[in-house]
Design a protein around this motif. Structure first.
Motif, PDB file in Angstrom:
ATOM      1  N   THR A 164      27.506   6.976  16.589  1.00 27.04           N
ATOM      2  CA  THR A 164      28.799   6.302  16.724  1.00 27.04           C
ATOM      3  C   THR A 164      28.658   4.798  16.872  1.00 27.04           C
ATOM      4  O   THR A 164      29.654   4.088  16.823  1.00 27.04           O
ATOM      5  N   ARG A 165      27.434   4.327  17.055  1.00 29.12           N
ATOM      6  CA  ARG A 165      27.191   2.885  17.091  1.00 29.12           C
ATOM      7  C   ARG A 165      25.771   2.624  16.632  1.00 29.12           C
ATOM      8  O   ARG A 165      24.820   3.205  17.160  1.00 29.12           O
ATOM      9  N   ALA A 166      25.626   1.726  15.664  1.00 29.52           N
ATOM     10  CA  ALA A 166      24.306   1.405  15.137  1.00 29.52           C
ATOM     11  C   ALA A 166      24.060  -0.095  15.061  1.00 29.52           C
ATOM     12  O   ALA A 166      23.002  -0.523  14.654  1.00 29.52           O
ATOM     13  N   ASP A 167      25.055  -0.875  15.462  1.00 31.02           N
ATOM     14  CA  ASP A 167      24.907  -2.330  15.403  1.00 31.02           C
ATOM     15  C   ASP A 167      24.195  -2.827  16.654  1.00 31.02           C
ATOM     16  O   ASP A 167      24.707  -2.752  17.746  1.00 31.02           O
ATOM     17  N   PHE A 168      23.004  -3.274  16.499  1.00 29.81           N
ATOM     18  CA  PHE A 168      22.192  -3.747  17.617  1.00 29.81           C
ATOM     19  C   PHE A 168      21.985  -2.623  18.638  1.00 29.81           C
ATOM     20  O   PHE A 168      21.872  -1.476  18.277  1.00 29.81           O
ATOM     21  N   PHE A 169      21.947  -2.952  19.908  1.00 35.41           N
ATOM     22  CA  PHE A 169      21.697  -1.932  20.925  1.00 35.41           C
ATOM     23  C   PHE A 169      22.757  -2.011  21.993  1.00 35.41           C
ATOM     24  O   PHE A 169      23.264  -3.090  22.274  1.00 35.41           O
ATOM     25  N   PRO A 170      23.113  -0.903  22.616  1.00 37.00           N
ATOM     26  CA  PRO A 170      22.459   0.385  22.456  1.00 37.00           C
ATOM     27  C   PRO A 170      22.955   1.123  21.219  1.00 37.00           C
ATOM     28  O   PRO A 170      24.068   0.909  20.757  1.00 37.00           O
TER      29      PRO A 170
END
Length: 105
Positions: free
Chosen positions: A47-53
């Protein structure tokens, strides 16, 4: 490369607080047996892949069986391995879980 991985209840909550934590550990991601298999099988959604986490979601019935042995995280003042195991035991199989992965460098 080392990662900090946390598995928690209530992935829609804005606050990922200690009360929702089921497991938390530091280690190489490739050593978490079954994680990549769940992604390949479509049982985890990123659900999130931009930078971290990086954030993932999946059902407890898929995620809980592949958790590593519950240990006390290095920096946890909020829970014990026994407390985490009790939470895992009480977790319904159809509960949606969040997985948060931080790159520790």
């Amino acid at each position: 490369m080392s990662f900090w991985i946390t598995v928690y209840l209530n992935p829609d909550a804005d606050d990922r607080n200690a009360e929702n934590t089921l497991a938390s550990w530091e280690g190489p991601l490739h050593s978490w047996n079954g994680f990549k298999d769940l992604i390949a099988a479509g049982k985890l959604t990123q659900t999130r892949a931009d930078f971290f986490p990086s954030l993932y979601r999946g059902l407890a019935c898929d995620v809980l069986p592949i958790l590593p042995v519950v240990k006390r995280p290095k920096i946890s003042a909020h829970y014990t391995p026994e407390m985490l195991q009790e939470r895992i035991t009480r977790c319904p199989p159809d509960a949606e879980l969040g997985i948060m992965i931080w790159d520790m460098g």
